[in-house]
Write a protein that holds these residues in place. Structure first.
Motif, short mmCIF file in Angstrom:
data_model
loop_
_atom_site.label_atom_id
_atom_site.label_comp_id
_atom_site.label_asym_id
_atom_site.label_seq_id
_atom_site.Cartn_x
_atom_site.Cartn_y
_atom_site.Cartn_z
N LEU A 80 0.79 -1.22 0.00
CA LEU A 80 0.00 0.00 0.00
C LEU A 80 0.83 1.28 0.00
CD1 LEU A 80 -3.10 -0.59 2.29
CD2 LEU A 80 -2.94 -0.59 -0.18
N ALA A 85 -4.89 4.55 -3.21
CA ALA A 85 -6.02 3.67 -2.85
C ALA A 85 -7.06 3.66 -3.97
CB ALA A 85 -6.65 4.16 -1.55
N ILE A 88 -6.03 1.29 -6.88
CA ILE A 88 -6.14 -0.11 -6.46
C ILE A 88 -7.59 -0.55 -6.49
CG2 ILE A 88 -5.86 -1.71 -4.52
CD1 ILE A 88 -3.38 -0.08 -3.71
N ALA A 89 -8.48 0.28 -5.94
CA ALA A 89 -9.91 -0.06 -5.91
C ALA A 89 -10.46 -0.22 -7.32
CB ALA A 89 -10.68 1.02 -5.16
N LEU A 107 -3.49 -7.35 0.34
CA LEU A 107 -2.82 -6.07 0.58
C LEU A 107 -1.86 -6.18 1.75
CD1 LEU A 107 -6.09 -3.91 0.44
CD2 LEU A 107 -4.37 -4.05 -1.37
N LYS A 135 -5.43 4.34 3.90
CA LYS A 135 -5.53 3.83 2.52
C LYS A 135 -6.42 2.59 2.47
CE LYS A 135 -1.36 5.39 0.12
NZ LYS A 135 -0.14 4.93 -0.60
N GLU A 138 -9.93 3.63 2.70
CA GLU A 138 -10.34 4.26 1.44
C GLU A 138 -10.66 3.21 0.38
OE1 GLU A 138 -8.68 7.72 -1.62
OE2 GLU A 138 -7.52 7.14 0.15
N ILE A 139 -9.81 2.19 0.29
CA ILE A 139 -10.04 1.11 -0.68
C ILE A 139 -11.37 0.43 -0.40
CG2 ILE A 139 -9.27 -1.20 -1.38
CD1 ILE A 139 -6.38 -0.16 -1.02
N TYR A 142 -14.30 2.62 -1.49
CA TYR A 142 -14.51 2.66 -2.94
C TYR A 142 -15.03 1.33 -3.46
CZ TYR A 142 -11.94 7.11 -3.24
OH TYR A 142 -11.55 8.40 -3.11
N VAL A 143 -14.53 0.23 -2.94
CA VAL A 143 -14.99 -1.08 -3.39
C VAL A 143 -16.46 -1.28 -3.05
CG1 VAL A 143 -14.76 -3.57 -2.99
CG2 VAL A 143 -12.72 -2.19 -3.39
N ILE A 166 -11.00 -9.44 0.19
CA ILE A 166 -9.87 -8.61 0.62
C ILE A 166 -9.16 -9.31 1.76
CG2 ILE A 166 -9.11 -6.40 1.56
CD1 ILE A 166 -11.44 -5.05 0.23
#
Length: 328
Positions: A80, A85, A88-89, A107, A135, A138-139, A142-143, A166
């Motif tokens: 990360l 982030a 990645i998402a 991750l 981060k 945040e991922i 967004y996911v 994840i």
């Protein structure tokens, strides 16, 4: 005991060979693992070292997903500190959409390389290390297509029906607590951890947030393994892999996989021999007749049937023999 077995593939480069062959070996291994019924295969991230051929596990995972049918495929993992982030998402959602229920987003917090490589990945600036948990948050936002910091930004593709798994990678108690806090899977790297760390699984289970990303805990132990026709040969075959572990412990860039004879010669009256032997003892070694019971012992030790297996061998046929012996 029925075990759920996965493969951690570091795309090892043997001395005298090259990364192109290592990548081809990874693709061949993945196809074989798919046919043999392995649960998943995961790809590691390394930068600026001659030991490993893959700097982009997300690209390798995408290639393998396109060339296999049933096996789950993932990153083991994305470091990360080196990436945004949001990006990645985006690609994680793409892979989960293109290959429903088959992609795993692993991750981690490790550098993925020595100082010069990490600086280059971060625009020749020191990475910010105190925002890694942010981060991760945040991922996840967004996911899951949740609002993040009151913005209208969303990671495409949107309105997806299947989310990626994840998994948080680590080797200690703090990482286990972080995985539990966010309600994600935890993969503990036994092969690089000091001691047995059997208490980590309990900590993760007890602190798991069932209202996080997933509603049930999922704990796996990552082990280094070597199988051969005899116990002594299995131990001997692991010398090159263990020497790379030793180099990492000494904060050195791991070198290409050396043949066991060369590694053996390096430790004639060498002060590193004690550490080498301690790391070698952590490798689960055995024959096709004994290796299953040894894996079951490890599963009972860590309270999980979910094992991820790493086997780097100077001779590719020894690596293939190991992985075939574990499921046949």
């Amino acid at each position: 005991m029925e075990l759920k077995l996965s493969i951690l593939d570091q795309t090892p480069i043997i001395k005298g060979s090259n990364a192109a062959l290592a990548l081809q070996n990874s693709l061949t291994l993945a196809k074989m693992a798919d046919e043999l019924g392995y649960h998943s295969i995961l790809y590691s991230e390394h930068h600026g070292v001659e030991a490993y051929g893959s700097s982009s596990p997300e690209i390798l995972a995408a290639t393998v997903l396109a060339n296999t049918k049933n096996i789950k495929v993932g990153t083991g993992g994305i470091m990360l500190r080196n990436y945004s982030a949001f990006k990645i998402a985006e690609w994680a959602k793409m892979l989960a959409t293109l290959y429903p229920n088959r992609f795993i987003l692993g991750l981690g917090k490790a550098p993925g390389g020595l100082k010069d490589a990490v600086l280059a990945l971060n625009g020749h600036k020191l990475p910010v290390l105190n925002n890694i948990n942010e981060k991760l948050e945040e991922i996840i936002a967004y996911v899951k297509e949740q609002d993040y910091k009151n913005t209208d930004l969303f990671a495409q593709p949107s309105h997806v029906s299947v989310l990626p798994e994840i998994t948080w990678l680590g080797s200690g108690e703090n990482s286990a607590k972080e995985a539990a806090k966010y309600g994600i899977s935890y993969s503990m790297a036994d092969f690089i951890a000091d001691g047995s760390n059997t208490e980590i699984q309990k900590i993760y289970q007890e602190e798991f947030n069932q209202f996080g990303y997933r509603n049930r805990p999922s704990f796996q132990a990552a082990l280094s393994v070597s199988v051969a026709e005899t116990q002594d040969q299995a131990r001997y075959n692991a010398f090159g892999m263990v020497y790379q572990f030793l180099e990492s412990r000494k904060i050195l860039a791991p070198s290409m996989l050396k043949p066991s004879e060369e590694v053996e010669a390096l430790f004639d009256n060498n002060e590193d021999k004690k550490l080498f032997n301690a790391l070698l003892d952590k490798v689960v070694t055995g024959t096709p007749e004994t290796i299953h019971s040894k894996l079951e012992e490890k599963a009972l030790q860590y309270g999980t049937q979910d094992l991820v297996l790493l086997s780097n061998m100077f001779r590719e046929e020894d690596r293939i023999f190991t992985y075939k012996s574990l499921v046949e």
